[in-house]
Motif scaffolding. Structure first.
Motif, PDB file in Angstrom:
ATOM      1  N   MET A  28       0.831  -1.201   0.000  1.00  0.00           N
ATOM      2  CA  MET A  28       0.000   0.000   0.000  1.00  0.00           C
ATOM      3  C   MET A  28       0.869   1.257   0.000  1.00  0.00           C
ATOM      4  N   ILE A  29       0.357   2.300  -0.636  1.00  0.00           N
ATOM      5  CA  ILE A  29       1.075   3.583  -0.669  1.00  0.00           C
ATOM      6  C   ILE A  29       0.178   4.657  -0.086  1.00  0.00           C
ATOM      7  N   GLY A  30       0.762   5.740   0.325  1.00  0.00           N
ATOM      8  CA  GLY A  30      -0.028   6.839   0.879  1.00  0.00           C
ATOM      9  C   GLY A  30      -0.871   7.480  -0.209  1.00  0.00           C
ATOM     10  N   HIS A  31      -2.134   7.788   0.128  1.00  0.00           N
ATOM     11  CA  HIS A  31      -3.031   8.286  -0.919  1.00  0.00           C
ATOM     12  C   HIS A  31      -2.734   9.733  -1.293  1.00  0.00           C
ATOM     13  N   ARG A  32      -1.915  10.388  -0.487  1.00  0.00           N
ATOM     14  CA  ARG A  32      -1.505  11.748  -0.859  1.00  0.00           C
ATOM     15  C   ARG A  32      -0.010  11.813  -1.167  1.00  0.00           C
ATOM     16  N   ALA A  33       0.590  10.654  -1.329  1.00  0.00           N
ATOM     17  CA  ALA A  33       2.038  10.609  -1.591  1.00  0.00           C
ATOM     18  C   ALA A  33       2.309  10.732  -3.086  1.00  0.00           C
ATOM     19  N   GLU A  35       3.754   8.719  -4.983  1.00  0.00           N
ATOM     20  CA  GLU A  35       3.512   7.467  -5.717  1.00  0.00           C
ATOM     21  C   GLU A  35       2.092   7.431  -6.289  1.00  0.00           C
ATOM     22  N   THR A  36       1.131   7.917  -5.529  1.00  0.00           N
ATOM     23  CA  THR A  36      -0.254   7.939  -6.018  1.00  0.00           C
ATOM     24  C   THR A  36      -0.392   8.931  -7.167  1.00  0.00           C
ATOM     25  N   LYS A  37       0.282  10.053  -7.047  1.00  0.00           N
ATOM     26  CA  LYS A  37       0.266  11.058  -8.120  1.00  0.00           C
ATOM     27  C   LYS A  37       0.799  10.439  -9.418  1.00  0.00           C
ATOM     28  N   LYS A  38       1.914   9.724  -9.293  1.00  0.00           N
ATOM     29  CA  LYS A  38       2.512   9.079 -10.482  1.00  0.00           C
ATOM     30  C   LYS A  38       1.571   8.021 -11.062  1.00  0.00           C
ATOM     31  N   LEU A  39       0.927   7.291 -10.181  1.00  0.00           N
ATOM     32  CA  LEU A  39       0.001   6.247 -10.627  1.00  0.00           C
ATOM     33  C   LEU A  39      -1.136   6.873 -11.438  1.00  0.00           C
ATOM     34  N   LEU A  40      -1.694   7.958 -10.923  1.00  0.00           N
ATOM     35  CA  LEU A  40      -2.788   8.628 -11.634  1.00  0.00           C
ATOM     36  C   LEU A  40      -2.299   9.238 -12.941  1.00  0.00           C
ATOM     37  N   GLN A  41      -1.065   9.733 -12.945  1.00  0.00           N
ATOM     38  CA  GLN A  41      -0.502  10.289 -14.185  1.00  0.00           C
ATOM     39  C   GLN A  41      -0.332   9.209 -15.251  1.00  0.00           C
ATOM     40  N   ASN A 234      -7.364  17.175 -12.161  1.00  0.00           N
ATOM     41  CA  ASN A 234      -6.479  18.216 -12.723  1.00  0.00           C
ATOM     42  C   ASN A 234      -5.153  18.290 -11.965  1.00  0.00           C
ATOM     43  N   GLU A 235      -5.187  17.877 -10.721  1.00  0.00           N
ATOM     44  CA  GLU A 235      -3.960  17.896  -9.906  1.00  0.00           C
ATOM     45  C   GLU A 235      -3.418  16.482  -9.704  1.00  0.00           C
ATOM     46  N   ASP A 236      -3.830  15.542 -10.558  1.00  0.00           N
ATOM     47  CA  ASP A 236      -3.407  14.136 -10.451  1.00  0.00           C
ATOM     48  C   ASP A 236      -3.647  13.604  -9.044  1.00  0.00           C
ATOM     49  N   SER A 237      -4.841  13.881  -8.571  1.00  0.00           N
ATOM     50  CA  SER A 237      -5.193  13.446  -7.231  1.00  0.00           C
ATOM     51  C   SER A 237      -6.640  12.947  -7.222  1.00  0.00           C
ATOM     52  N   THR A 238      -7.124  12.576  -6.061  1.00  0.00           N
ATOM     53  CA  THR A 238      -8.513  12.138  -5.924  1.00  0.00           C
ATOM     54  C   THR A 238      -9.134  12.905  -4.763  1.00  0.00           C
ATOM     55  N   PRO A 239     -10.443  13.201  -4.847  1.00  0.00           N
ATOM     56  CA  PRO A 239     -11.052  13.985  -3.772  1.00  0.00           C
ATOM     57  C   PRO A 239     -11.175  13.201  -2.471  1.00  0.00           C
ATOM     58  N   ALA A 243      -9.344   3.676  -4.119  1.00  0.00           N
ATOM     59  CA  ALA A 243      -9.218   2.216  -3.957  1.00  0.00           C
ATOM     60  C   ALA A 243      -7.868   1.830  -4.569  1.00  0.00           C
ATOM     61  N   THR A 244      -6.811   2.051  -3.802  1.00  0.00           N
ATOM     62  CA  THR A 244      -5.457   2.024  -4.363  1.00  0.00           C
ATOM     63  C   THR A 244      -5.111   0.702  -5.041  1.00  0.00           C
ATOM     64  N   SER A 245      -5.472  -0.438  -4.440  1.00  0.00           N
ATOM     65  CA  SER A 245      -5.087  -1.707  -5.064  1.00  0.00           C
ATOM     66  C   SER A 245      -5.752  -1.859  -6.430  1.00  0.00           C
ATOM     67  N   LEU A 246      -6.970  -1.360  -6.559  1.00  0.00           N
ATOM     68  CA  LEU A 246      -7.637  -1.417  -7.861  1.00  0.00           C
ATOM     69  C   LEU A 246      -6.962  -0.483  -8.860  1.00  0.00           C
ATOM     70  N   LEU A 247      -6.404   0.616  -8.371  1.00  0.00           N
ATOM     71  CA  LEU A 247      -5.665   1.512  -9.276  1.00  0.00           C
ATOM     72  C   LEU A 247      -4.366   0.852  -9.734  1.00  0.00           C
ATOM     73  N   PHE A 248      -3.697   0.148  -8.825  1.00  0.00           N
ATOM     74  CA  PHE A 248      -2.513  -0.642  -9.244  1.00  0.00           C
ATOM     75  C   PHE A 248      -2.918  -1.610 -10.360  1.00  0.00           C
TER      76      PHE A 248
END
Lengths: 386, 386
Positions: A28-33, A35-41, A234-239, A243-248
């Motif tokens: 798991m990664i931090g949802h505001r870290a 790594e999550t930004k890169k994943l969304l990008q 727009n900021e490569d984030s989520t409000p 569901a991080t594992s599903l994003l992986f």
């Protein structure tokens, strides 16, 4: 039966590829870290061609129905009148959601197993010129019908100022979809069908026309407020917490789509549909839909002289093969085979081979192998994948 | 081709069931901790019925060849003479290991594709009465032959005081094995075939007669010293660091065997062999072995009028289906299908359906579906699994 073998061929949820399962197992990664930004990008630009849009495809943690409700609450408000095109069980879901919000619903009811006739939609719009949104279904999962969304969108925009909202849950990513070119206003899908993921994500995109309506809409909504998702995207984030594992898993699904090529993914689904239909035709077992209305992701079969439920039972017990039955008034009347997502032409041969054995087991006299042969012949005729 | 779909049907390594993969992903445990003791306690009694022995089945971290070498170094010493029964590439491996240890090797060479005739073994023992060990192969992976180990063991013990050592790598757990009843002295197998695990574990058991020889043997060996493994197993431990993730997997494999029932596991393999053979017979494509010599785990096919390599290439590229070619002088002459471990009758239908398409692709004229139909008919005749 071979322990631990399950062949899941219902029209969703569909099997998850091993590399996607592995990806979902990442730590798991931090949802505001970062790594999550890169994943969304990595995910963001690759969802757009699947929807056929330049708009951002928003990702909400929730089932497909969450996406449908988001589409409703963002585009309508109490007192509005809408037109819901109902071709089966999932068309009706839009009506239920709208009624929950005190929206006046007009329904265009189409016989289950048939596609919407654009002329009938035109007539319905002439009868109800005050509707602000038309809700419709791209693939009707309950019947295996693929509606002519391009033609329906054309009618809506020629005939009215209404938005057209499309439920694409059981086909987007398995069937070519051109949201912008076809002028669809809101398109929704889920993760558990042609996207080869478990349930738990819903995807939604809106046209410029729809965003104007959404921005002006005062209907209360918090979790389903699409503007929040757009601003975060727009900021490569989520409000909200994703569901991080599903994003992986989604990121890996997009890798697999890149590897195979989206055009080939669509051609593969078309081929699997044609193989499946040819197999039942070879045995003179009736299909629910005609060729023009058939979805490349799910095939509904309406047996005349054997029990769909008996067949489903024996193939589940003896081979671990799960196919779906019918819903509502088609319960017991049809069975439905999902050939979507992580499913290959070779898997279709296996499905047909098993069903033939199942038919013999329940006492139907058939020529063994005849359906497999018909499917093999279709495969050889369609060289696009070879 | 569907990205991420690989259909691995070589005669080992074989596919790993999902629940076994998950089990192997458990967090690591201390190799001298109580968790490892419990794991070995769970595994130990459940390996015995698979070997058909009351002896402990020792577990060594290593490939199947490590088990074969352990069998050699524990039973022979320099200056000894042994008889190696060679029915294919894996029979020869025993000779190579023995020669490395300066053992005088006499070979009984059997034509590849045929089983050992007990009378020929008797004759060889009469010619070489001084041999102390007879090495032989249960299933010869390179040809798909299953040797009549019960009859061979009988001959060895009637004719001599030699031990009989059996390589059971490509069939034990897929074929009924009665080590004690048949009077086998040493039996070896590996994890990557009918055991449904990745390679990395080898299993070995010895008879009372063999243990006397092993205990008296002064041939140096450290890692392969079976007495160390026996002593540790008595304490539910291992002499050296175990391959813990494979042990986690093994424990789950044994759960799956318990769930299906070993008798059904064996009947399933028999059925898959019969289905596979019937399919090729239906197309008049020659099999390498006759029915009496055929192994339930692997089928070798010797095409007369098409290239085995062309077929292998096209089905790998187009469907991700891997089958094996021939070894040594059979290279290019045969292809081999593994139907073992995590493989079901429904998978055999898929394999045949794909191979039929591959045959058409390489230009062989066949009746599509004919082999699938023949396999389906065999399935329906054998009701044991239904």
């Amino acid at each position: 039966m071979l322990a631990d073998q399950q062949l899941l061929r219902i029209p969703g949820p569909s099997p998850v590829p091993p590399s996607v399962t592995r990806a979902m197992g990442k730590p798991m990664i931090g949802h505001r870290a970062s790594e999550t930004k890169k994943l969304l990008q990595s995910i963001k630009p690759r969802l757009k061609p699947i929807f056929g849009t330049k708009q951002d495809v928003l990702v909400i943690a929730g089932s497909g129905t969450a996406g449908l409700e988001a589409a409703v609450v963002n585009t309508v408000k109490p007192g509005d009148e809408v037109l819901v095109v109902v071709t089966g069980a999932f068309g009706e879901r839009f009506s239920k959601i709208c009624r929950e919000y005190n929206i006046t619903v007009h329904q265009l009811n189409v016989a289950w197993g048939e596609a919407v006739n654009p002329a009938a939609l035109k007539q319905a719009l002439l009868e109800h010129p005050q509707v602000t949104v038309v809700f419709t279904t791209y693939c009707e999962t309950s019947t295996g019908v693929l509606n002519p969304i391009d033609l329906l969108a054309k009618v809506v925009h020629e005939q009215s100022d209404a938005l057209i909202v499309v439920d694409g849950v059981s086909c987007v990513a398995g069937v070519e979809t051109k949201m912008d070119e076809w002028d669809i206003d809101v398109l929704v899908t889920g993760s558990q069908k042609a996207f080869m993921l478990p349930g738990g994500l819903t995807f939604i995109a809106a046209s410029e026309r729809a965003w104007k309506v959404i921005e002006a809409n005062e209907q209360p909504s918090f979790y389903f407020n699409l503007q929040k998702y757009r601003n975060s995207m727009n900021e490569d984030s989520t409000p909200f917490t994703p569901a991080t594992s599903l994003l992986f898993g989604l990121d890996q699904v997009l890798n697999l789509f890149d590897e195979e090529g989206l055009d080939i993914v669509y051609a593969r689904h078309q081929l699997m549909m044609n193989m499946t239909r040819a197999a039942f035709r070879a045995h003179d077992i009736p299909l629910l839909t005609d060729d023009q209305s058939a979805s490349p992701t799910v095939t509904a079969v309406r047996p005349a002289d054997f029990s769909a439920e008996d067949l489903r039972k024996v193939i589940k017990e003896e081979f671990g093969l799960s196919i779906a039955g019918g819903q509502q008034h088609l319960k017991g009347e049809i069975f439905r085979i999902g050939h979507m997502g992580y499913c290959s032409p070779a898997d279709v041969l296996q499905i047909i081979g098993i069903i033939e054995l199942g038919l013999i087991k329940i006492g139907k006299k058939i020529d063994l192998g005849k359906g497999v042969k018909a499917a093999q012949e279709i495969y050889l005729q369609q060289e696009v994948l070879s």
